[in-house]
Design a protein around this motif. Structure first.
Motif, mmCIF file in Angstrom:
data_model
loop_
_atom_site.group_PDB
_atom_site.id
_atom_site.type_symbol
_atom_site.label_atom_id
_atom_site.label_comp_id
_atom_site.label_asym_id
_atom_site.label_seq_id
_atom_site.Cartn_x
_atom_site.Cartn_y
_atom_site.Cartn_z
ATOM 1 N N LEU A 199 0.836 -1.196 0.000
ATOM 2 C CA LEU A 199 0.000 0.000 0.000
ATOM 3 C C LEU A 199 0.871 1.247 0.000
ATOM 4 O O LEU A 199 2.030 1.206 0.364
ATOM 5 C CB LEU A 199 -0.908 0.007 1.232
ATOM 6 N N ARG A 200 0.257 2.383 -0.365
ATOM 7 C CA ARG A 200 0.994 3.649 -0.359
ATOM 8 C C ARG A 200 0.111 4.748 0.206
ATOM 9 O O ARG A 200 -1.073 4.564 0.451
ATOM 10 C CB ARG A 200 1.417 4.044 -1.786
ATOM 11 N N GLY A 201 0.736 5.897 0.437
ATOM 12 C CA GLY A 201 -0.008 7.083 0.818
ATOM 13 C C GLY A 201 -0.728 6.949 2.147
ATOM 14 O O GLY A 201 -0.222 6.401 3.124
ATOM 15 N N THR A 202 -1.963 7.448 2.165
ATOM 16 C CA THR A 202 -2.754 7.484 3.393
ATOM 17 C C THR A 202 -3.005 6.096 3.944
ATOM 18 O O THR A 202 -2.985 5.889 5.166
ATOM 19 C CB THR A 202 -4.100 8.186 3.124
ATOM 20 N N TYR A 203 -3.232 5.125 3.067
ATOM 21 C CA TYR A 203 -3.542 3.771 3.521
ATOM 22 C C TYR A 203 -2.374 3.177 4.308
ATOM 23 O O TYR A 203 -2.561 2.560 5.365
ATOM 24 C CB TYR A 203 -3.881 2.874 2.320
ATOM 25 N N PHE A 204 -1.169 3.361 3.799
ATOM 26 C CA PHE A 204 0.009 2.838 4.490
ATOM 27 C C PHE A 204 0.198 3.539 5.830
ATOM 28 O O PHE A 204 0.477 2.902 6.847
ATOM 29 C CB PHE A 204 1.250 3.014 3.612
ATOM 30 N N ALA A 205 0.057 4.863 5.864
ATOM 31 C CA ALA A 205 0.237 5.623 7.105
ATOM 32 C C ALA A 205 -0.774 5.192 8.160
ATOM 33 O O ALA A 205 -0.431 4.954 9.325
ATOM 34 C CB ALA A 205 0.099 7.120 6.827
#
Length: 334
Positions: free
Chosen positions: A115-121
Motif C-alpha cells: 500500500l501507499r499514501g494514506t492507507y500505508f500511514a
C-alpha cells in the motif's frame, strides 16, 4: 532491461559528510565531561531524535512511504530491554531490541508495504496501537501487572555514549546507503515504483529491507532510552507522540536530505526543554507553525536554507508591498 547502478565510492561529497559527522560526534562526545546534568539530558534527547529521524528518513524520505510505526519499534525495544537486560547485559539488550523490532518490521512490511499514501500511514499507526494494546493485555492477563521496573540501570555516561553511537551509526548508514545500489533502488521506488520494477528492481524485497533497517534503529534507541524512566508501561514507551514527533522532525528538517533531521532534532530539543514544561500549548503550537511554514515556504526543509533563500523571501516581500501600494493608488485615483 537490466537495472545497473554504480557501487559505493568515497568521493569529495562523501569525505566532507564524514568529516562533518566525526567533528560533530567529537563535540557531542565531550558534553558529559563539561556539561551540567540539564545539558546532558537535553543532548541525550537531541541524539535520540537525531537517530530516530535519520533512520526514518533513510527509508521514508527516500521511498516516500509515510510510516507512523516508529513508536511501535521504540516500545518493542524498550520492553525487550526491560525483560531481558538482567540475562543478556546492556549490549545484549540493545541488540535484542533492534533484532526483535526488525523482525516485527519484516512481518509488518510484508503485510502492508504493497500500500501507499494514506492507507500505508493509517495501517502502520493502527498496527502500533494493536501492538500497544496487545502488550497491555498480555501484561494484565499473564504477569498480573501493567509495567516493568528496571532493576539494572547503567551509568549515565554509558547511556549517553550508547545513544550517541546509535545516532552516529544512523547518519553513517544514511551516508553509505544513499550512495550505493540499495539506496539508489529505494530512490527509484520513491520516484516511480512501477518503472523501478520494470528496470529489474525487486521492490518488495528492497522496501521490506529498508523498513526493517529503520525499525532496528528505533528498537535499539528504545532499548537504550528505556532505562531513563526506570519504570515503563505501554502508555509511556508506545506513546504515539514519539512517532509523530519523529516524523515532524524529519519533515521540517528535510526528509530527503542527510543533515536535515539532525538540524531539526537540535531545534526541537531546544524548544522541548524551554517550552514543553513551562508552556506545553506554546510548544505544540510552535511545532504546528514550523510544519506549516516549511510546507508553504520551505518544502525542502531546514536543510535547504541558503542565503539565496533569505534574499528570495526579501524580494518577494518587497514585491508584495509594491503590489499592495500600487493597488491602493489605483483605487484612490478612481
Amino acid at each position: 532491461m537490466k537495472f545497473e547502478m554504480k557501487s559505493f565510492e568515497i568521493g569529495p561529497q562523501t569525505r566532507r559528510d564524514l568529516l562533518v559527522l566525526f567533528a560533530l560526534a567529537g563535540w557531542a562526545l565531550s558534553v558529559p565531561y563539561y556539561g551540567s546534568e540539564f545539558m546532558v539530558s537535553m543532548a541525550l534527547t537531541c541524539l535520540m531524535y537525531a537517530a530516530l529521524a535519520s533512520s526514518w528518513s533513510l527509508f521514508c524520505g527516500t521511498t516516500r512511504y509515510l510510516s507512523l510505526a516508529t513508536a511501535a519499534f521504540f516500545g518493542i525495544g524498550a520492553y525487550a530491554s526491560a525483560i531481558w537486560m538482567e540475562q543478556t547485559g546492556w549490549w545484549g539488550a540493545i541488540a535484542l531490541g533492534a533484532g526483535i523490532a526488525a523482525l516485527v518490521a519484516v512481518v509488518m512490511g510484508a503485510a502492508v508495504l504493497h500500500l501507499r499514501g494514506t492507507y500505508f500511514a493509517v495501517l502502520t499507526f493502527g498496527m502500533t496501537e494493536l501492538i500497544r494494546h496487545a502488550i497491555t493485555y498480555w501484561e494484565k492477563q499473564v504477569t498480573g501487572t501493567v509495567g516493568r521496573v528496571l532493576v539494572v540501570v547503567p551509568e549515565r555516561d554509558t547511556i549517553y555514549l550508547t545513544v550517541l553511537g546509535l545516532a552516529v551509526l544512523a547518519i553513517l548508514t544514511s551516508i553509505v546507503v544513499r550512495r550505493n545500489r540499495f539506496g539508489l533502488a529505494m530512490a527509484g521506488i520513491g520516484a516511480d515504483e512501477q518503472r523501478a520494477q520494470t528496470l529489474g528492481v525487486n521492490t518488495r524485497l528492497i522496501k521490506i529491507a529498508g523498513f526493517a533497517m529503520t525499525a532496528a534503529f528505533a528498537g535499539a534507541v528504545g532499548a537504550a532510552m528505556s532505562v531513563r524512566w526506570t519504570y515503563i508501561d505501554p502508555g509511556t514507551v508506545f506513546n504515539p507522540f514519539i512517532g509523530f514527533q519523529t516524523v515532524l522532525i524529519a519533515l521540517i528538517g528535510g526528509a530527503a536530505t542527510l543533515w536535515g533531521p539532525l538540524i531539526a532534532a537540535v531545534v526541537f530539543s531546544l524548544l522541548a526543554e524551554t517550552l514543553r514544561l513551562r508552556a506545553p500549548q506554546v510548544y505544540m503550537m510552535s511545532l504546528g507553525l514550523l510544519l506549516i511554514l516549511c510546507v508553504l515556504y520551505l518544502p525542502g526543509g531546514l536543510a535547504s536554507l541558503r542565503w539565496a533563500t533569505f534574499t528570495g523571501w526579501r524580494d518577494d516581500i518587497r514585491q508584495a508591498w509594491r503590489d499592495l501600494f500600487s493597488t491602493k493608488k489605483q483605487e484612490a485615483a478612481r
